[in-house]
Design a protein around this motif. Sequence first.
Motif, PDB file in Angstrom:
ATOM      1  N   VAL A 145       4.963  13.127   1.876  1.00  9.93           N
ATOM      2  CA  VAL A 145       4.806  13.823   3.282  1.00  9.93           C
ATOM      3  C   VAL A 145       4.105  12.923   3.892  1.00  9.93           C
ATOM      4  CG1 VAL A 145       3.914  15.816   4.171  1.00  9.93           C
ATOM      5  CG2 VAL A 145       4.668  16.167   2.002  1.00  9.93           C
ATOM      6  N   SER A 146       4.234  12.953   5.441  1.00 12.22           N
ATOM      7  CA  SER A 146       3.588  12.148   6.122  1.00 12.22           C
ATOM      8  C   SER A 146       2.196  12.897   6.593  1.00 12.22           C
ATOM      9  CB  SER A 146       4.125  12.090   7.605  1.00 12.22           C
ATOM     10  OG  SER A 146       5.298  11.264   7.478  1.00 12.22           O
ATOM     11  N   PRO A 147       0.999  12.072   6.711  1.00 11.11           N
ATOM     12  CA  PRO A 147      -0.274  12.822   7.049  1.00 11.11           C
ATOM     13  C   PRO A 147      -0.474  13.024   8.205  1.00 11.11           C
ATOM     14  CG  PRO A 147      -0.417  10.557   6.870  1.00 11.11           C
ATOM     15  CD  PRO A 147       0.956  10.451   6.691  1.00 11.11           C
ATOM     16  N   PRO A 188       4.116   2.131   9.920  1.00 10.61           N
ATOM     17  CA  PRO A 188       5.007   3.367   9.309  1.00 10.61           C
ATOM     18  C   PRO A 188       4.051   4.680   9.169  1.00 10.61           C
ATOM     19  CG  PRO A 188       4.311   2.082   7.531  1.00 10.61           C
ATOM     20  CD  PRO A 188       3.593   1.461   8.850  1.00 10.61           C
ATOM     21  N   SER A 189       4.508   5.742   8.913  1.00 13.07           N
ATOM     22  CA  SER A 189       3.617   6.820   8.573  1.00 13.07           C
ATOM     23  C   SER A 189       2.530   6.588   7.436  1.00 13.07           C
ATOM     24  CB  SER A 189       4.576   8.206   8.326  1.00 13.07           C
ATOM     25  OG  SER A 189       5.383   7.542   7.323  1.00 13.07           O
ATOM     26  N   ALA A 190       1.391   6.845   7.633  1.00  8.62           N
ATOM     27  CA  ALA A 190       0.626   6.327   6.450  1.00  8.62           C
ATOM     28  C   ALA A 190       0.510   7.304   5.025  1.00  8.62           C
ATOM     29  CB  ALA A 190      -0.905   6.501   7.241  1.00  8.62           C
ATOM     30  N   ASN A 191       1.621   7.413   4.602  1.00 10.99           N
ATOM     31  CA  ASN A 191       1.811   7.847   3.314  1.00 10.99           C
ATOM     32  C   ASN A 191       2.395   7.074   2.177  1.00 10.99           C
ATOM     33  OD1 ASN A 191       4.000   8.684   5.290  1.00 10.99           O
ATOM     34  ND2 ASN A 191       5.233   8.656   3.239  1.00 10.99           N
ATOM     35  N   ARG A 192       2.437   7.221   0.914  1.00 11.94           N
ATOM     36  CA  ARG A 192       3.039   6.566  -0.062  1.00 11.94           C
ATOM     37  C   ARG A 192       4.772   7.018   0.424  1.00 11.94           C
ATOM     38  NH1 ARG A 192       1.710   2.863  -3.272  1.00 11.94           N
ATOM     39  NH2 ARG A 192       2.562   3.568  -5.196  1.00 11.94           N
ATOM     40  N   VAL A 201       0.909  -1.293   0.044  1.00 12.53           N
ATOM     41  CA  VAL A 201      -0.118  -0.093  -0.010  1.00 12.53           C
ATOM     42  C   VAL A 201       0.856   1.159   0.016  1.00 12.53           C
ATOM     43  CG1 VAL A 201      -1.619   1.077   1.510  1.00 12.53           C
ATOM     44  CG2 VAL A 201      -1.964  -1.082   1.013  1.00 12.53           C
ATOM     45  N   LYS A 202       1.950   1.119   0.737  1.00 10.54           N
ATOM     46  CA  LYS A 202       2.913   2.534   0.722  1.00 10.54           C
ATOM     47  C   LYS A 202       3.843   2.445  -0.342  1.00 10.54           C
ATOM     48  CE  LYS A 202       5.462   3.859   4.132  1.00 10.54           C
ATOM     49  NZ  LYS A 202       5.018   5.284   4.521  1.00 10.54           N
ATOM     50  N   GLY A 203       4.230   1.344  -1.129  1.00  4.58           N
ATOM     51  CA  GLY A 203       4.989   1.317  -2.068  1.00  4.58           C
ATOM     52  C   GLY A 203       6.412   1.330  -1.724  1.00  4.58           C
TER      53      GLY A 203
END
Length: 347
Positions: free
Chosen positions: A174-176, A166-170, A75-77
């Motif tokens: 930028v982290s959400p 992990p932070s929920a961003n690709r 999902v994060k790539g």
Amino acid sequence: MGTRRRRVSVIYFISKLVKWDDLRMEIISNPTQVEIKKAAQALKDGHLVAFPTETVYGLGADATNEKAVSSVYSVKGRPTDHPLIVHISSINQLDKWAVNIPKYAIKLAEEFWPGPMTLILKRGFIAKDYVTGRQDSIGLRVPNHVLALSLINEFEKFGGIGIAAPSANRFGAVSPTSAEAVKDELGNYLHSKDLILDGGKSIIGIESTIIGCSRDYPVVLRPGATTTEMVENVAGVKIPVNLEKNEIRTSGLLEAHYSPKAKVLLNKLVKPGDGFIAAQNIKTPKGAIRLSSPANIEQYANDLYQALRSGDQKMLKRIVVIPPTGEGLASAIRDRLHKAAAGYSTL
Ligand code: TXA
Ligand code: MG
């Protein structure tokens, strides 16, 4: 009607029956205890749950479920050799995940957990390669957020031991710091049974301080709101500055990261139409579009990622940032800004 036309109209009819929104993950705003329990069950069933922490939003999975953890990477790539932080409910869970824990690490955990600090410790047998990125160590953190702690506790009641998040961003983005930002980042990648828990804006706004604990003394691998000075005071040692920088380099963390789509330029001349981020007392240059005017350093951190995102929403090509001066949280903000600007500009 010909067979082909009949087939087309059947497909059209079915597509009208399916509500496409039902196939998307659900956002639950200010979840009740029952909804948190449901989210914990979803984690136990191998689904992903994005949740708020005081730093940034995390994308959570059962840290002992290889399939669920591998979904986090897809999902994060994110490349699978980048380890995940495991979120635990309290210091009592430390030795489930880590072994040979140095005394100073215990002191740090006692002082700063729950809080914006991640300890990197020698891994125990539960911490498998799929969560540690094949490192011999494991990252552990107790977040300081009612909703996150409640989720971890409910998850434990179902037999869970920790939530890898992990932070929920690709990867590289930028982290959400809000549920809305998680949806913008990952909405197209999450599945129908995955959830996003909305607990409002993250208070700190930048990721936790990461502390390496493989030596006789702690090493700050990523600066954050738990400052080097705070760590030194509690551990009772002075962390060598050069070593701190070297470790950041050798761990390959200096690549571009935390980057919006717009180019981030630090301390550069502003052109009309550029986005502009600077402390409140710095005037907006002529023609620039002000994205953030923080009145103090806490506000700077709290607003930064949302401001970078808003530059992208406005389809800006460039965002000029005047980084904050000073130590502590200011140096953590500069660390993120350097990375956001990597490849475009240097301070
Ligand atoms: O504030 C935070 O730390 C947030 C919230 C959700 O807790 N999480 C976060 O996770 O920022 P992530 O994966 O985006 O960043 C964690 C960093 C990565 O650079 C990773 O390489 C490093 O921590 N890390 C995790 N485990 C590690 C380990 N065993 N050894 C070295 N570095 C590690
Ligand atoms: Mg991250």
